[in-house]
Enzyme design. Structure first.
Site, PDB file in Angstrom:
ATOM      1  N   GLU A   1       0.708  -0.918  -0.211  1.00  0.00           N
ATOM      2  CA  GLU A   1      -0.540  -0.240   0.394  1.00  0.00           C
ATOM      3  C   GLU A   1       0.444   0.910  -0.173  1.00  0.00           C
ATOM      4  OE1 GLU A   1      -2.012   2.971  -0.780  1.00  0.00           O
ATOM      5  OE2 GLU A   1      -3.333   1.343  -0.083  1.00  0.00           O
TER       6      GLU A   1
ATOM      7  N   ASP B   1       1.067   3.802  -2.897  1.00  0.00           N
ATOM      8  CA  ASP B   1       1.161   6.513  -2.887  1.00  0.00           C
ATOM      9  C   ASP B   1       2.374   6.531  -3.284  1.00  0.00           C
ATOM     10  OD1 ASP B   1      -1.471   5.762  -2.029  1.00  0.00           O
ATOM     11  OD2 ASP B   1      -0.971   5.283  -0.171  1.00  0.00           O
TER      12      ASP B   1
ATOM     13  N   SER C   1      -6.575   1.813  -4.350  1.00  0.00           N
ATOM     14  CA  SER C   1      -5.704   2.562  -3.389  1.00  0.00           C
ATOM     15  C   SER C   1      -5.155   3.633  -4.581  1.00  0.00           C
ATOM     16  CB  SER C   1      -5.058   1.753  -2.668  1.00  0.00           C
ATOM     17  OG  SER C   1      -5.532   1.541  -1.902  1.00  0.00           O
TER      18      SER C   1
END
Length: 644
Positions: A287, A291, A561
């Protein structure tokens, strides 16, 4: 009179020893009790009790009006954001409220020396014996035991306060509330299984249907190269919890896809309550890596600020069920003790408590108001509305409103399960009721944040073709099904800024499913979604087949995401242009976006399946799959640059 909604099971009578006098009225009453709660007996009259009286906040009924006043482009006060001090003082209980409650307590024998009050006056607390408390509130307290979890608590069936001060009190703890069942959930997105990919040409646009690179994103949304000089006051904020980036992975990504970004480039740390980063490459979090690898190519040489939240124990989803409150505490000192909707400060049942009792945990105090919020914050975490009590979500939602009042734009991933939740959340298929009712996501349904859904360049398509709503069946290519999260809230109504768009969707593209109206009617007449709920997402961006590095390997990844840092980065670039022109940040984006849907690429192909259905369908205009559409950088820049 304030009466709580029904919870479920058996009721009890108020003790005849504590009958109310004529000037007392019922303030809260529990009509039924869930069968898992066993009443084990009355409390001993000498038992000590910590009483917390949540004081009525000022101006909560005007909060939405305040936000729209600074966020709607037709308002003469657009962009005139508030200071943190203005926000805290506006919503703090009035001096009249504080004085009235103290006077009542003093008159009842609770001296000022026993009273403590939070810095921002959110609540008044004092220690007393059970006998004193029962006499004060004209009630009787009982011990309760949760047969399922083993949790023990004390509560009452109803309590009374003088009618003359009822307007000044929100709630009292311990009161009538019995904690709901704990619902473990996944706090992380993406939840897709990583898929190894072949070598990708970093500059070619011919293979964007196979792997999305920074070059593909720039082409899809017409993002120009960044300016060489940037403001020192415009770092893009990125929230992380548990997942930690690896510098080795960032360097591999820069070397392969963005050679103009120097090796060693890393986010500025804003560590909260024991959060740490980076991690060794073998422990890298997908994750966090995702990002930063999506944001840097869009914003560099702008910086990124990493809000790494909570220590290694609380960062794990198996420790606590709540999310975001300790992060919000660190941005706003008043939130640490802010009372609203019967919740005062962080919830010890759902949120981390510091100092951490676990060996090796963070031993400092809860961080309150430590960091100034960045102009834009990207959040790719969340859960389902079903996971947490409504009061927990509503208090948190108010804090997002307060960030908007101060000029911060908050963008949050809408979820990866279509109209459902993760498998096993409530039902095996992640749906509500009998397994057919759609499950809205949290905090996405909060009307004061901007939700980002996901799109995809399908095989055989190019970046010049319209994108579609993302949908990947199980095993193609990820282990689990992936669809853009979208639907309608069971907690919040349709906000004014969205009302026309939602009405048009229902009028011209009415879903074929039966619906219910209001959470209390959930599932009634076979309804599977709340026709009166706030719709989400608001916007979308590409979220599938993203080329990235994690744990030293090249992968394709997917999830909303990915969509969220892409759109947040574009907004941060636009804020940069505004600052260079002597203008300010953008704050809450939705009122302007809904007034200027032409500045987004409308997505009209695809659905978001779940709960044994095809989910909702995309349509011209807003839809509960991809919102208003994906970013068109030149058009969005033109819209926002023409605002004050």
């Amino acid at each position: 009179m304030k009466v709580l909604p029904t919870l479920a099971g058996l009721s009890l009578a108020v003790s005849s020893l504590a009958l109310p006098t004529s000037d007392h009225v019922v303030h809260e009453r529990r009509t039924v009790t869930h069968s898992r709660w066993e009443k084990t007996g009355p409390v001993n009259e000498t038992e000590p009790i910590m009483v917390r009286i949540g004081l009525t906040q000022s101006n909560l009924d005007r909060a939405y009006q305040y936000l729209m006043d600074v966020s709607d482009s037709v308002s003469p006060n657009y962009g005139k954001f508030w200071t943190p001090e203005q926000v805290a003082s506006t919503f703090a209980p009035s001096n009249e409220t504080v004085a009235a409650v103290r006077k009542w307590l003093n008159g009842a024998g609770v001296e000022n020396s026993r009273l403590s009050q939070t810095k921002h006056s959110g609540w008044i607390a004092f220690n007393a014996t059970a006998q004193e408390v029962e006499g004060l509130f004209h009630t009787q307290y009982y011990h309760y035991h949760d047969r399922t979890s083993g949790v023990k608590t004390i509560a009452t069936h109803e309590y009374h306060i003088p009618q003359s001060i009822q307007q000044h009190i929100d709630y009292i703890k311990p009161g009538v509330l019995l904690p709901p069942a704990s619902k473990k959930r996944s706090k992380r997105r993406p939840r897709m299984q990583k898929a190894p990919q072949p070598s990708v040409n970093a500059t070619s646009l011919a293979t964007c249907d196979q792997a999305i690179t920074p070059a593909c994103i720039a082409a899809l949304y017409q993002i120009p190269p960044s300016d060489s000089t940037v403001s020192a006051n415009n770092s893009l904020g990125v929230f992380e919890e548990g997942s930690m980036y690896s510098q080795e992975d960032l360097n591999l990504f820069f070397g392969n896809f963005t050679p103009w970004i120097p090796q060693g480039t890393k986010p500025q740390p804003a560590f909260i309550d024991g959060g740490t980063a980076p991690a060794p490459v073998e422990d890298a979090g997908t994750e966090s890596n995702l990002d930063f690898q999506l944001a840097y190519p869009i914003v560099y040489p702008q910086t990124l600020t990493l809000y790494q939240t909570d220590d290694k124990f609380y960062g794990a989803s198996t420790i606590v069920d709540g999310l975001f409150n300790t992060f919000l505490d660190a941005l706003d000192g008043s939130y640490c003790t802010y009372c609203a909707y019967g919740e005062c400060g962080d919830d010890p049942k759902y949120d981390p408590t510091y100092p951490d009792k676990f060996s090796g945990g963070y031993t400092g105090q809860l961080m309150c108001g430590t960091y100034k919020p960045t102009n834009v914050i990207s959040i790719s975490y969340g859960g389902q509305e079903y996971d947490l009590p409504a009061y927990y979500q509503q208090r948190q939602c108010n804090e997002f409103l307060k960030l908007g009042l101060q000029g911060t734009s908050v963008l949050i991933a809408s979820g990866d399960d279509g109209v459902a939740g993760p498998l096993g959340d409530d039902n095996t298929n992640g749906c509500l009721g009998d397994g057919s009712v759609f499950s809205p996501t949290w905090p996405n349904s909060c009307p004061y944040i901007t939700n980002v859904g996901a799109t995809k360049v399908y095989p055989g398509q190019t970046v010049a073709d319209p994108e579609s709503a993302v949908y990947d069946p199980p095993g193609h290519p990820y282990f689990s099904e992936f669809a853009s999260g979208g639907g309608f809230s069971n907690i919040y109504g349709i906000p004014d800024y969205q009302a026309a768009a939602v009405a048009e969707y229902f009028k011209s593209h009415n879903p074929s499913y039966p619906y219910y109206e209001g959470q209390s009617n959930m599932g009634k007449n076979g309804g599977v979604y709340n026709r009166l709920g706030r719709g989400y997402p608001d916007i979308a961006a590409n979220g599938d087949n993203i080329a990235m590095f994690s744990e030293g390997q090249n992968f394709l990844e997917g999830g909303t995401s990915a969509s969220t840092p892409i759109f947040a980065s574009i907004i941060n670039r636009i804020v940069e242009k505004r600052l260079a022109a002597g203008k300010g940040a953008l704050g809450f984006l939705n009122p302007v976006l809904y007034r200027n849907a032409h500045a987004l690429n409308d997505i009209t192909n695809g659905t978001n399946p779940g709960c044994g259905s095809d989910g909702f369908s995309t349509a011209p205009g807003w839809d509960p799959v991809t919102g208003l559409g994906t970013p068109n950088f030149p058009k969005l820049l033109d819209v926002f640059m023409n605002l004050p």
